[in-house]
Write a protein that holds these residues in place. Sequence first.
Motif, PDB file in Angstrom:
ATOM      1  N   ALA A   8       0.829  -1.202   0.000  1.00  0.00           N
ATOM      2  CA  ALA A   8       0.000   0.000   0.000  1.00  0.00           C
ATOM      3  C   ALA A   8       0.866   1.256   0.000  1.00  0.00           C
ATOM      4  CB  ALA A   8      -0.935   0.001   1.207  1.00  0.00           C
ATOM      5  N   VAL A   9       1.925   1.241   0.804  1.00  0.00           N
ATOM      6  CA  VAL A   9       2.854   2.383   0.849  1.00  0.00           C
ATOM      7  C   VAL A   9       3.521   2.566  -0.507  1.00  0.00           C
ATOM      8  CG1 VAL A   9       5.007   3.231   1.858  1.00  0.00           C
ATOM      9  CG2 VAL A   9       3.243   2.221   3.329  1.00  0.00           C
ATOM     10  N   ALA A  10       3.966   1.463  -1.098  1.00  0.00           N
ATOM     11  CA  ALA A  10       4.637   1.542  -2.398  1.00  0.00           C
ATOM     12  C   ALA A  10       3.698   2.052  -3.476  1.00  0.00           C
ATOM     13  CB  ALA A  10       5.181   0.167  -2.776  1.00  0.00           C
ATOM     14  N   ALA A  11       2.433   1.641  -3.429  1.00  0.00           N
ATOM     15  CA  ALA A  11       1.463   2.104  -4.422  1.00  0.00           C
ATOM     16  C   ALA A  11       1.249   3.609  -4.294  1.00  0.00           C
ATOM     17  CB  ALA A  11       0.135   1.362  -4.247  1.00  0.00           C
ATOM     18  N   ARG A  12       1.135   4.100  -3.057  1.00  0.00           N
ATOM     19  CA  ARG A  12       0.975   5.543  -2.839  1.00  0.00           C
ATOM     20  C   ARG A  12       2.205   6.303  -3.339  1.00  0.00           C
ATOM     21  NH1 ARG A  12      -4.260   7.097  -1.760  1.00  0.00           N
ATOM     22  NH2 ARG A  12      -5.094   6.084   0.093  1.00  0.00           N
ATOM     23  N   ALA A  13       3.378   5.776  -3.046  1.00  0.00           N
ATOM     24  CA  ALA A  13       4.606   6.440  -3.463  1.00  0.00           C
ATOM     25  C   ALA A  13       4.701   6.499  -4.980  1.00  0.00           C
ATOM     26  CB  ALA A  13       5.821   5.715  -2.888  1.00  0.00           C
ATOM     27  N   ALA A  14       4.429   5.375  -5.646  1.00  0.00           N
ATOM     28  CA  ALA A  14       4.493   5.353  -7.104  1.00  0.00           C
ATOM     29  C   ALA A  14       3.464   6.297  -7.714  1.00  0.00           C
ATOM     30  CB  ALA A  14       4.274   3.927  -7.612  1.00  0.00           C
ATOM     31  N   SER A  15       2.289   6.372  -7.107  1.00  0.00           N
ATOM     32  CA  SER A  15       1.260   7.285  -7.590  1.00  0.00           C
ATOM     33  C   SER A  15       1.752   8.728  -7.563  1.00  0.00           C
ATOM     34  CB  SER A  15      -0.004   7.155  -6.733  1.00  0.00           C
ATOM     35  OG  SER A  15      -0.939   8.164  -7.062  1.00  0.00           O
ATOM     36  N   THR A  31       8.541  13.082   2.391  1.00  0.00           N
ATOM     37  CA  THR A  31       7.710  12.026   2.979  1.00  0.00           C
ATOM     38  C   THR A  31       7.836  10.740   2.178  1.00  0.00           C
ATOM     39  OG1 THR A  31       6.144  13.678   3.794  1.00  0.00           O
ATOM     40  CG2 THR A  31       5.373  11.406   3.677  1.00  0.00           C
ATOM     41  N   VAL A  32       7.842  10.874   0.854  1.00  0.00           N
ATOM     42  CA  VAL A  32       7.989   9.693  -0.003  1.00  0.00           C
ATOM     43  C   VAL A  32       9.343   9.034   0.243  1.00  0.00           C
ATOM     44  CG1 VAL A  32       8.147   8.868  -2.376  1.00  0.00           C
ATOM     45  CG2 VAL A  32       6.427  10.587  -1.765  1.00  0.00           C
ATOM     46  N   ARG A  33      10.394   9.813   0.271  1.00  0.00           N
ATOM     47  CA  ARG A  33      11.734   9.247   0.483  1.00  0.00           C
ATOM     48  C   ARG A  33      11.810   8.507   1.813  1.00  0.00           C
ATOM     49  NH1 ARG A  33      16.812   9.371  -1.356  1.00  0.00           N
ATOM     50  NH2 ARG A  33      16.426  10.895  -3.015  1.00  0.00           N
ATOM     51  N   ALA A  34      11.243   9.079   2.864  1.00  0.00           N
ATOM     52  CA  ALA A  34      11.264   8.424   4.169  1.00  0.00           C
ATOM     53  C   ALA A  34      10.481   7.111   4.143  1.00  0.00           C
ATOM     54  CB  ALA A  34      10.697   9.362   5.232  1.00  0.00           C
ATOM     55  N   ALA A  35       9.344   7.101   3.442  1.00  0.00           N
ATOM     56  CA  ALA A  35       8.517   5.892   3.383  1.00  0.00           C
ATOM     57  C   ALA A  35       9.215   4.753   2.660  1.00  0.00           C
ATOM     58  CB  ALA A  35       7.191   6.212   2.693  1.00  0.00           C
ATOM     59  N   LEU A 118      -3.068   5.864 -14.463  1.00  0.00           N
ATOM     60  CA  LEU A 118      -2.253   4.983 -13.632  1.00  0.00           C
ATOM     61  C   LEU A 118      -2.086   5.484 -12.200  1.00  0.00           C
ATOM     62  CD1 LEU A 118      -0.526   2.517 -13.167  1.00  0.00           C
ATOM     63  CD2 LEU A 118       1.366   3.655 -14.354  1.00  0.00           C
ATOM     64  N   PRO A 119      -1.764   6.753 -11.931  1.00  0.00           N
ATOM     65  CA  PRO A 119      -1.661   7.186 -10.537  1.00  0.00           C
ATOM     66  C   PRO A 119      -2.958   6.980  -9.746  1.00  0.00           C
ATOM     67  CG  PRO A 119      -0.563   8.759 -11.945  1.00  0.00           C
ATOM     68  CD  PRO A 119      -1.288   7.802 -12.851  1.00  0.00           C
ATOM     69  N   ALA A 120      -4.107   7.178 -10.394  1.00  0.00           N
ATOM     70  CA  ALA A 120      -5.381   6.956  -9.714  1.00  0.00           C
ATOM     71  C   ALA A 120      -5.586   5.469  -9.402  1.00  0.00           C
ATOM     72  CB  ALA A 120      -6.538   7.487 -10.559  1.00  0.00           C
ATOM     73  N   VAL A 121      -5.231   4.600 -10.344  1.00  0.00           N
ATOM     74  CA  VAL A 121      -5.363   3.152 -10.112  1.00  0.00           C
ATOM     75  C   VAL A 121      -4.442   2.726  -8.973  1.00  0.00           C
ATOM     76  CG1 VAL A 121      -5.179   0.868 -11.146  1.00  0.00           C
ATOM     77  CG2 VAL A 121      -5.989   2.792 -12.527  1.00  0.00           C
ATOM     78  N   LEU A 122      -3.263   3.329  -8.888  1.00  0.00           N
ATOM     79  CA  LEU A 122      -2.351   3.010  -7.782  1.00  0.00           C
ATOM     80  C   LEU A 122      -2.920   3.460  -6.444  1.00  0.00           C
ATOM     81  CD1 LEU A 122       0.982   3.920  -9.572  1.00  0.00           C
ATOM     82  CD2 LEU A 122       0.379   1.656  -8.673  1.00  0.00           C
ATOM     83  N   ASP A 123      -3.580   4.616  -6.414  1.00  0.00           N
ATOM     84  CA  ASP A 123      -4.229   5.050  -5.179  1.00  0.00           C
ATOM     85  C   ASP A 123      -5.345   4.078  -4.795  1.00  0.00           C
ATOM     86  OD1 ASP A 123      -2.635   7.260  -4.712  1.00  0.00           O
ATOM     87  OD2 ASP A 123      -3.945   8.640  -5.801  1.00  0.00           O
ATOM     88  N   GLN A 158      11.474   3.944 -14.079  1.00  0.00           N
ATOM     89  CA  GLN A 158      11.742   3.243 -12.822  1.00  0.00           C
ATOM     90  C   GLN A 158      10.489   3.122 -11.966  1.00  0.00           C
ATOM     91  OE1 GLN A 158      14.544   1.744 -12.463  1.00  0.00           O
ATOM     92  NE2 GLN A 158      15.436   2.674 -14.291  1.00  0.00           N
ATOM     93  N   ALA A 159       9.649   4.130 -11.988  1.00  0.00           N
ATOM     94  CA  ALA A 159       8.428   4.075 -11.181  1.00  0.00           C
ATOM     95  C   ALA A 159       7.485   3.000 -11.695  1.00  0.00           C
ATOM     96  CB  ALA A 159       7.732   5.439 -11.184  1.00  0.00           C
ATOM     97  N   VAL A 160       7.323   2.928 -13.026  1.00  0.00           N
ATOM     98  CA  VAL A 160       6.444   1.906 -13.593  1.00  0.00           C
ATOM     99  C   VAL A 160       7.053   0.521 -13.410  1.00  0.00           C
ATOM    100  CG1 VAL A 160       5.171   1.184 -15.648  1.00  0.00           C
ATOM    101  CG2 VAL A 160       5.630   3.611 -15.256  1.00  0.00           C
ATOM    102  N   ALA A 161       8.378   0.418 -13.526  1.00  0.00           N
ATOM    103  CA  ALA A 161       9.044  -0.861 -13.296  1.00  0.00           C
ATOM    104  C   ALA A 161       8.833  -1.336 -11.869  1.00  0.00           C
ATOM    105  CB  ALA A 161      10.536  -0.739 -13.602  1.00  0.00           C
TER     106      ALA A 161
END
Length: 206
Positions: A8-15, A31-35, A118-123, A158-161
Amino acid sequence: MTEPSWRAVAARAASLLLRYPDEEVLAALPTVRAALEDLPAEVATPLREVVTHRETTAPVDLRSAYVQLFDFRRRCCLHLTYYTCGDTRRRGEALVGFSAAYQQAGLEVVDGELPDFLPAVLDLAAVTDAGWRLLRDNRVGLDLLVEALGRERSPYRQAVAAVREMLPPAQPADLAAAARLARTGPPVEQVGLEPFGLVDTTGGRR
């Protein structure tokens, strides 16, 4: 961190890392970097590359490059149904399925985006398995997007990968479909999409 939690954290970050880099999105980079510290390396490492890219590039340059890449290069489209349906009436049917997944989760897509963005689907994936199902069902689109971004030498590859790393391995049918679409491109047909546009093309007539 359990697997559902870190995914879930990774999906939010990628979004966030695949969204238009406006002030709000860029302000979330620390915040993303820390997560990412608590994520598996195979997911955290590629996402961290995108964080670094956004941290070290001037915002005006980020925004210009983002628009040039995702708005003007058809093969770098962030709308998943484009890859399998193109601009055809089949895409309208596919978008209905996406919309239903958000409705069942009690969510809606904001900012005028289509539900296959894609960002919405990740959320969506960050809060319900329905999002992960949509990502799995559209694995072909993700594969083609990774390839296209790689040809553009874009850090966003890299984000999509990283998203792809969180999905089951591609099946032979997925690989064959990706190869076929890579050769021919998405189907083309300019009808059937009116209900999903951002403007009223009827001139007020119903």
